[in-house]
Enzyme design. Structure first.
Site, PDB file in Angstrom:
ATOM      1  N   ARG A 174      12.442  -0.603  -5.383  1.00 13.19           N
ATOM      2  CA  ARG A 174      12.547  -0.407  -6.832  1.00 13.19           C
ATOM      3  C   ARG A 174      13.200   0.942  -7.135  1.00 13.19           C
ATOM      4  O   ARG A 174      12.867   1.600  -8.105  1.00 13.19           O
ATOM      5  CB  ARG A 174      11.169  -0.487  -7.492  1.00 13.19           C
ATOM      6  N   LYS A 234      13.612   5.745  -9.707  1.00  8.01           N
ATOM      7  CA  LYS A 234      12.416   5.010  -9.295  1.00  8.01           C
ATOM      8  C   LYS A 234      12.022   4.097 -10.456  1.00  8.01           C
ATOM      9  O   LYS A 234      11.770   4.566 -11.562  1.00  8.01           O
ATOM     10  CB  LYS A 234      11.282   5.996  -8.979  1.00  8.01           C
ATOM     11  N   ARG A 242      14.269  11.244 -10.065  1.00  4.44           N
ATOM     12  CA  ARG A 242      13.663  12.159  -9.103  1.00  4.44           C
ATOM     13  C   ARG A 242      14.756  12.961  -8.386  1.00  4.44           C
ATOM     14  O   ARG A 242      15.846  12.462  -8.148  1.00  4.44           O
ATOM     15  CB  ARG A 242      12.845  11.360  -8.084  1.00  4.44           C
ATOM     16  N   ARG A 287      13.403  10.254   5.866  1.00  3.42           N
ATOM     17  CA  ARG A 287      11.971  10.125   6.167  1.00  3.42           C
ATOM     18  C   ARG A 287      11.795   9.789   7.640  1.00  3.42           C
ATOM     19  O   ARG A 287      12.747   9.367   8.316  1.00  3.42           O
ATOM     20  CB  ARG A 287      11.352   8.994   5.337  1.00  3.42           C
ATOM     21  N   ASP A 345       6.834   6.248   5.913  1.00  8.93           N
ATOM     22  CA  ASP A 345       7.965   6.248   4.981  1.00  8.93           C
ATOM     23  C   ASP A 345       7.765   7.255   3.857  1.00  8.93           C
ATOM     24  O   ASP A 345       8.684   7.466   3.045  1.00  8.93           O
ATOM     25  CB  ASP A 345       8.203   4.847   4.400  1.00  8.93           C
ATOM     26  N   ASN A 346       6.607   7.905   3.799  1.00  2.00           N
ATOM     27  CA  ASN A 346       6.352   8.976   2.839  1.00  2.00           C
ATOM     28  C   ASN A 346       6.226  10.333   3.532  1.00  2.00           C
ATOM     29  O   ASN A 346       5.645  11.265   2.975  1.00  2.00           O
ATOM     30  CB  ASN A 346       5.085   8.688   2.030  1.00  2.00           C
ATOM     31  N   ASP A 379       6.445  10.981  -3.149  1.00  2.00           N
ATOM     32  CA  ASP A 379       5.724   9.789  -3.588  1.00  2.00           C
ATOM     33  C   ASP A 379       4.336  10.134  -4.132  1.00  2.00           C
ATOM     34  O   ASP A 379       3.363  10.210  -3.397  1.00  2.00           O
ATOM     35  CB  ASP A 379       5.606   8.751  -2.475  1.00  2.00           C
TER      36      ASP A 379
END
Length: 494
Positions: free
Chosen positions: A91, A111, A174, A181, A258-259, A268
């Protein structure tokens, strides 16, 4: 299109294997809710232009410069310990990169911009409350001096989005040092592993590692083993980051691979929150039933995530994977000591004590304090701030901080030991905030914003982005939630 707006397609051009060219969803009735003027100026963007219809169209990703190429980024990730080989921007979109006034390359990223090829059946949209939460908390974290992605704008789209209830659709713009990552490297290794033939099997991973070195850890380039040096640099950046979270009582809530950024920025802000009462077992996330990402577990989890990063680098360290593992293992084994050193430095900052050459007595003092905080569970933010107002050994019995303990005698002896070390209380006031995004106030502000009233949000934003100076108009923002607020639960907003 503003002639001042320049967007490069650096990531899109360099990593076509990790990027799908895509376009954001059209917004039927876009409205700019909040804009970060200072950040816009820092990025070389004109805030006044961003408020125009053309500027809003740019922020939505609908009207970007001709040389820009928005993409959905691909990445993998361990989510709550389970490996998912294909996640990606379900998204979100990377609009491109800008070079800010200090010469730093920064990502402009959306985002909630609609479905992409990575959406996995989702609608790709976001709603107003969670986007304002990320804006508020990320800007608060930045004001506290912690590395983080930033928030440039929140825009409502004019769509109604179904979650547990129908909510107003919204999009967050953002800004990040990059969106590389650990999950990016995991995805690159999968791509490389699917290729046949010699010479190309590490192509994407190697190029990704080289890009990470060039953009974030250039000191690794001159090392004897640059990819090992990259790993060490990322390890130190993440150890420092999590130590800062722990000092401030910040709980990320969803520390999946992934964060976990290669830059060392917080990313995130889904089910995140600042802890009130000091309880190491605190979990706020509705999706973390087992407490994997509880406050106390954050250091261990970042170590686990870094081990996953190390696995992706093994073939770059040595052609012989066993030899590569033998080379990496001592570095990986050093993580607990590196984190401990970072945490001692951060806690010493809070206490106004030396951050280098920490003595055994100072280390014991810190460990004893954590024991007292765990036993008595005072409000962490107020405790750290009131500590600076404890004037002298002679006045310990009247120290305001004593009122936070049910058995003041337990803390009195500790205070005398601390004061005997001559803490720098003025320095403490520069690092221990008066205001953080208190959970009850965040919820109050978000509910008001959803009802069309932005004043509570803007007032809270004003306080938490000037967190170290006391202002009379913010006096009620210094305190934790009242008892009737109940147990706080946060949601990821997807």
């Amino acid at each position: 299109m503003s002639t001042q707006t320049q967007l490069s397609a650096r990531f899109a051009d360099t990593f076509p294997e990790l990027a799908v060219p895509w376009r954001s969803e059209e917004a039927p009735d876009p409205r700019l809710v909040v804009l970060n003027d200072a950040l816009a100026t820092e990025l070389g963007l004109d805030p006044e232009w961003l408020r125009t219809p053309d500027g809003v169209a740019f922020l939505l990703g609908r009207d970007v410069p001709e040389d820009a190429r928005p993409v959905a980024q691909g990445y993998a990730g361990h989510q709550f310990g389970q490996f998912v080989p294909r996640l990606g921007d379900g998204r979100a979109l990377l609009l491109g990169e800008v070079t800010d006034h200090d010469g730093r390359v920064r990502d402009i990223h959306l985002k909630g911009s609609g479905p992409t090829p990575f959406s996995r059946g989702g609608d790709g949209r976001a709603v107003l409350g969670p986007m304002l939460r990320e804006y508020l908390v990320s800007e608060a974290v930045h004001a506290l001096g912690v590395p983080t992605t930033r928030s440039l704008a929140v825009i409502t789209t004019g769509r109604k989005v179904q979650r547990t209830r129908v909510e107003s659709g919204a999009l967050l713009v953002r800004v990040a040092a990059s969106h590389l990552r650990v999950g990016s490297f995991q995805y690159a290794r999968l791509i490389d592993g699917s290729r046949g033939g010699d010479g190309e099997e590490l192509d994407v991973t190697r190029r990704l590692a080289d890009a990470a070195i060039d953009r974030h850890h250039p000191q690794a380039r001159g090392a004897e083993q640059p990819y090992l040096a990259l790993f060490e640099s990322v390890m130190d950046a993440q150890a420092s980051l999590v130590a800062q979270w722990m000092r401030l009582g910040f709980i990320h809530g969803v520390m999946n691979t992934d964060n976990t950024t290669i830059s060392g920025e917080t990313i995130d802000y889904g089910p995140c929150a600042f802890m009130d009462a000091f309880n190491p077992d605190t979990v706020y996330s509705s999706i973390d039933a087992q407490g994997r990402y509880a406050y106390r577990n954050q250091p261990a989890i970042i170590g686990w995530n870094l081990a996953r990063f190390a696995e992706t680098l093994l073939p770059l360290i040595d052609d012989n994977v066993e030899q590569a593992a033998a080379t990496l293992q001592p570095v990986m084994n050093s993580f607990s000591d590196r984190y401990r050193a970072a945490w001692l430095r951060e806690t010493s900052r809070s206490l106004g004590l030396p951050t280098t050459d920490i003595s055994p007595d100072q280390e014991k003092l810190i460990d004893d304090l954590i024991g007292l905080l765990t036993e008595h569970q005072p409000d962490l933010t107020r405790f750290n701030r009131l500590l600076a107002e404890t004037a002298s050994v002679d006045q310990v019995d009247d120290a305001p901080v004593l009122r936070m303990f049910t058995a003041p005698g337990d803390i009195t002896a500790w205070l005398k030991r601390w004061l005997a070390m001559s803490p720098d209380r003025e320095a403490m006031k520069r690092v221990n905030p008066i205001y953080v995004p208190r959970n009850h106030l965040v919820e109050e502000a978000l509910k008001a914003a959803e009802d069309g009233e932005m004043a509570p949000f803007l007032r809270l934003l004003d306080a938490v982005t000037s967190p170290f100076e006391r202002h009379g108009r913010f006096s009620k923002l210094e305190y934790p939630a009242p008892e009737d607020f109940g147990r706080y639960v946060t949601y990821c907003g997807t």
